[in-house]
Structure formats: C-alpha cells, structure tokens
Design an enzyme around this catalytic site. Structure first.
Site: not given
Ligand code: GRF
Length: 209
Positions: A17, A93-95, A110, A112
């Site tokens: 992303n 990966m953290r809240l 974010n 999702h």
């Molecule tokens: C994606 O699937 C996003 O929706 C989720 O975590 C993943 C991140 O993928 N929140 P990347 O690290 O951007 O390839």
C-alpha cells in the site's frame, strides 16, 4: 511543491500500500508529499521500498520503550518533526492509544481488507471465507479507539469465489486497495472530507459517500 499535504506512513510489513501511494504521487493522481515512513519492525519490507526515494525512513521499535505511551510519544514526535498532516496506516500492526489519536484527531486513516463493519481485526479474508459471504472488499476509514471501527471514507466490493483461499482472496482485494487508498488520501488532501458524527461527507457536494 508548496501547499501539498504531508503524509506520515506507518507500516509494519510488506508495504504494497505504501508502494501504491508512492506510485500515485509519481503519476500525479495524488497531490501529496510523503514526509516520513515509520516502521515498528526493522526488517519491514516497507522500509526497503523507500531506499533511494529521498523519503526519510525511520524505525521505532516498541521494545525500546518502557511503555506503549512512551512508544507512541516517540511516534508522534517523529511525525511532528516532519510536519505531517495525515497519518496513513498501511499495514501497521499496532493499535494506537487515545493520547496519540487525540493529538491527530481526524487525521489518522487506515485500510482494512473487508467491508466493515463485517470482519474487523486480524485475518479478515479468512473470516469472510469462513462465514461464507459471496462479497467482501476493502474499507478506508478514519481511525478511532476501537478495532477497525472508525468513520468510513470509501469502500469497494470484491467477489468471494467458491475456490478461494484466504491468500487468493487477499490478492484480489489488495489490487482494489491499491486504487482505493490513494483515492481516499487524495480526497483528504483536497479538503473534501468532512466528518459529521460517524458519517464522512464529501464537502464539495455535501453528499454522503
Ligand atoms: C493490507 O491487506 C491492508 O488492508 C491491511 O494490511 C495489509 C497491508 O499490506 N491493513 P501491505 O503491507 O500494504 O502490503
């Protein structure tokens, strides 16, 4: 590039992303500037993606701080140092806690990989398959204190096919994420998003997205 909103990207892993955001900026589909990329994992591929890109990349590890609060203060300080307007969570990966979120109120996004409010939290694609839905997708939302529960900015549906594994579905959703996230960020950067309670309005047209 004056006037461009400054993004602070937080990523823990692969960084696809992040890549799509950099690509959208290069293609001028997104008029923004990445002020800093921060990862909590030194080995994150996201950090590698910005090498040679003239974008500051920083690793801030949770284990180096006594408390979550101290860790988040360090994150906030780094974002402030780079004058970040919008915090973009891209596989972070953290809240984030309430103190951090109130410092950046309405300025943390974010993405999702499900159509929220269905399947929040981890392994959203597996959750969708296990439930048996025919359609899933992805959601860009503002971040609040809950898990994937903040006001929804954009969503797009993706079919779930009978033979799908979580990995195959994830790939299909990811291709859509890479278009949707830059588009949502562009709306923010153009000042088009307005919060009305839980609803996000497109300010120009005043219509519900
Ligand atoms: C994606 O699937 C996003 O929706 C989720 O975590 C993943 C991140 O993928 N929140 P990347 O690290 O951007 O390839």
């Amino acid at each position: 590039m004056p006037d461009r909103k400054v993004l602070g990207i937080l990523a823990s892993g692969r960084g696809s992303n992040l890549q799509s955001i950099m690509d959208a900026i290069l293609a001028d589909r997104l008029q923004a500037k990445i002020g800093v990329v921060i990862s909590d994992k030194p080995e994150a591929n996201a950090l590698r993606r910005v090498i040679g890109m003239d974008i500051p990349a920083v690793c801030i590890e949770r284990r180096k701080f006594a408390s979550k609060q101290d860790f988040e203060q360090a994150l906030a300080a780094e974002l402030k140092l780079h004058r970040v307007d919008l915090v973009v969570l891209a596989g972070f990966m953290r809240l984030l806690g309430s103190e951090f979120l109130s410092r950046f109120a309405g300025r943390v996004m974010n993405i999702h990989p499900s159509l929220l409010p269905s399947f929040p939290g981890l392994e959203a694609q597996q959750q969708a398959i296990d439930y048996g839905v025919r359609v899933s997708g992805c959601t860009v939302h503002f971040v609040d204190q809950g898990v994937d529960s903040g006001p929804i900015i954009l969503q797009e549906a993706v079919p779930v096919l009978p033979e799908d594994t979580a990995g195959i579905l994830a790939e299909r959703i990811l291709a859509v994420e890479h278009v949707l996230y830059p588009r949502a960020i562009q709306l923010f950067c153009q000042g088009q998003l307005k919060l009305a309670g839980r609803r996000v309005l497109l300010e120009e047209r005043g219509s519900h997205l």
